[in-house]
Design an enzyme around this catalytic site. Structure first.
Site, mmCIF file in Angstrom:
data_model
loop_
_atom_site.group_PDB
_atom_site.id
_atom_site.type_symbol
_atom_site.label_atom_id
_atom_site.label_comp_id
_atom_site.label_asym_id
_atom_site.label_seq_id
_atom_site.Cartn_x
_atom_site.Cartn_y
_atom_site.Cartn_z
ATOM 1 N N HIS A 60 -4.523 -15.363 -8.573
ATOM 2 C CA HIS A 60 -3.108 -14.985 -8.485
ATOM 3 C C HIS A 60 -2.610 -15.047 -7.045
ATOM 4 C CE1 HIS A 60 -3.350 -10.728 -6.987
ATOM 5 N NE2 HIS A 60 -4.494 -10.685 -7.640
ATOM 6 N N ASP A 170 -6.577 -9.593 -1.567
ATOM 7 C CA ASP A 170 -6.301 -9.504 -2.993
ATOM 8 C C ASP A 170 -4.952 -10.168 -3.230
ATOM 9 O OD1 ASP A 170 -6.127 -8.832 -5.658
ATOM 10 O OD2 ASP A 170 -5.578 -6.752 -5.298
ATOM 11 N N GLU A 198 0.530 -10.935 -10.969
ATOM 12 C CA GLU A 198 -0.656 -10.215 -11.447
ATOM 13 C C GLU A 198 -0.553 -8.738 -11.155
ATOM 14 O OE1 GLU A 198 -4.871 -8.570 -11.077
ATOM 15 O OE2 GLU A 198 -3.186 -8.598 -9.660
ATOM 16 N N GLU A 199 -0.028 -8.394 -9.974
ATOM 17 C CA GLU A 199 -0.012 -7.001 -9.530
ATOM 18 C C GLU A 199 0.927 -6.116 -10.337
ATOM 19 O OE1 GLU A 199 -2.185 -5.951 -7.677
ATOM 20 O OE2 GLU A 199 -2.826 -7.499 -6.279
ATOM 21 N N HIS A 309 -5.528 -3.219 -1.397
ATOM 22 C CA HIS A 309 -4.152 -2.726 -1.558
ATOM 23 C C HIS A 309 -3.711 -1.878 -0.366
ATOM 24 C CE1 HIS A 309 -3.329 -3.367 -6.121
ATOM 25 N NE2 HIS A 309 -4.040 -4.358 -5.607
#
Length: 341
Positions: A60, A170, A198-199, A309
């Protein structure tokens, strides 16, 4: 360097234009067919007329971010998260906002002015703001508008024993793995998908898997790594420097054990270090892909990311190289007919 270029590009969920263009420039080769869909997923395909299983490799593009939702009369910006962000990591962090990359700093009430009970409570979103140095609402609105998005201003850098830090491993680490894979010429029916959103719910991968109808799917991701001081062993989902992680189960998936064992056997055959991804909650794009249409066999290859994150995340470059070796080995084994469902 590829990881630097990808991690420093802007691309929070729903606003992936910049990172998509960066990736497109890296995979525009004669052996790749490239297109996008309505959601903004970037597809890179090879050999779609070739016999054999259709393989989907997913990473992603989007990252966590912030959206400006209000401008105060004094020019300070109120915001809300895009994706899962702990507000406790935000105070005093630099950000860039919008296409113009306008610089700002996340602020809050200084500790000197806080009441004792305030000091004992984590800051909430309503207590935070972005300061862009504006003197008034009108001044701020001349460069920033509600609906603009912001990302952390962290730059890529290498450190320590073959480690690196950046704002968006990420999942730009997965994107880098997929870019390097699609730069090669395979004799497989292969679809690389750089997925959006995606998140905020695995949205891009859901649409992409429905469209492609793959036989096999592998998600490439950065995953949680909590191997720091005083972390109990059972909470260490992965460990930095121990190789890519393979999933037995997570919050959304129970991958087909046969394919997991095939990935493990391939790692052992090629002497590639690997570890289990030991998580209870959370998931990745394979959680959506697995359930598409009649179901899709496959799994995920995960690179451990410390402080995931957060404004500055850390990976092992050795883990990255091992993940690339493992993905290459798996595709080679499939190409040579050594995988049978």
């Amino acid at each position: 360097m590829l990881l630097k270029k990808l991690t420093e590009a802007m691309g929070p969920s729903g606003y992936e234009n910049e990172i998509r263009n960066v990736i497109r420039s890296e995979v525009t080769l004669s052996h790749n067919h490239i297109f996008t869909d309505v959601l903004g997923n970037l597809f890179v395909q090879q050999n779609q007329d070739t016999q054999g299983p259709h393989i989907m490799i997913d990473a992603h593009m989007d990252e966590i971010g912030l959206m400006i939702v209000h401008v105060e009369e004094n020019g300070l910006l109120r915001f809300r998260p895009i994706g899962g962000i702990d507000p406790r990591v935000l105070v005093s962090k630099p950000v860039v906002i919008g296409d113009s990359k306008h610089f700002g700093v996340i602020g809050s009430k200084p500790i000197h002015l806080q009441k004792p009970e305030e000091r004992r409570q984590p800051l909430g979103w309503y207590q935070l703001y972005i300061d862009i140095g504006a003197s008034s609402k009108e001044d701020a609105l001349s460069v920033v508008q509600p609906g603009d998005v912001a990302v952390f201003a962290t730059t890529y850098g290498e450190m320590g024993e073959r480690a690196a830090k950046a704002k968006s491993f990420d999942d730009r680490v997965g994107c880098a793995l997929l870019v390097e894979t699609m730069q090669k010429e395979w004799q497989l029916r292969l679809s690389g998908v750089f997925a959006v959103q995606e998140e905020v719910g695995l949205r891009g991968a859901t649409a992409a898997a429905y469209r492609l109808k793959p036989d096999i799917a592998i998600a490439l991701e950065g995953t949680v790594c909590f191997d720091v001081v005083d972390a109990p062993a059972h909470n260490q989902a992965t460990q930095l420097g121990k190789g890519p992680a393979l999933t037995l189960q997570d919050g959304l998936t129970l991958p087909d054990r046969r394919f997991t064992e095939f990935m493990i056997a391939t790692a052992e055959k090629y002497n590639i270090p690997w570890q289990y991804r030991r998580v209870k909650g959370g998931s990745n794009d394979y959680g959506a892909i697995q359930k598409a249409r009649e179901g899709v066999i496959g799994g995920a290859i995960s690179v451990p990311v410390r402080y995931i994150h957060a404004p500055a995340q850390i990976i092992s470059l050795e883990d990255y190289q091992a993940a690339l070796q493992l993905l290459t080995a798996i595709l080679t084994e499939i190409q040579e007919g050594r995988w049978h469902s």
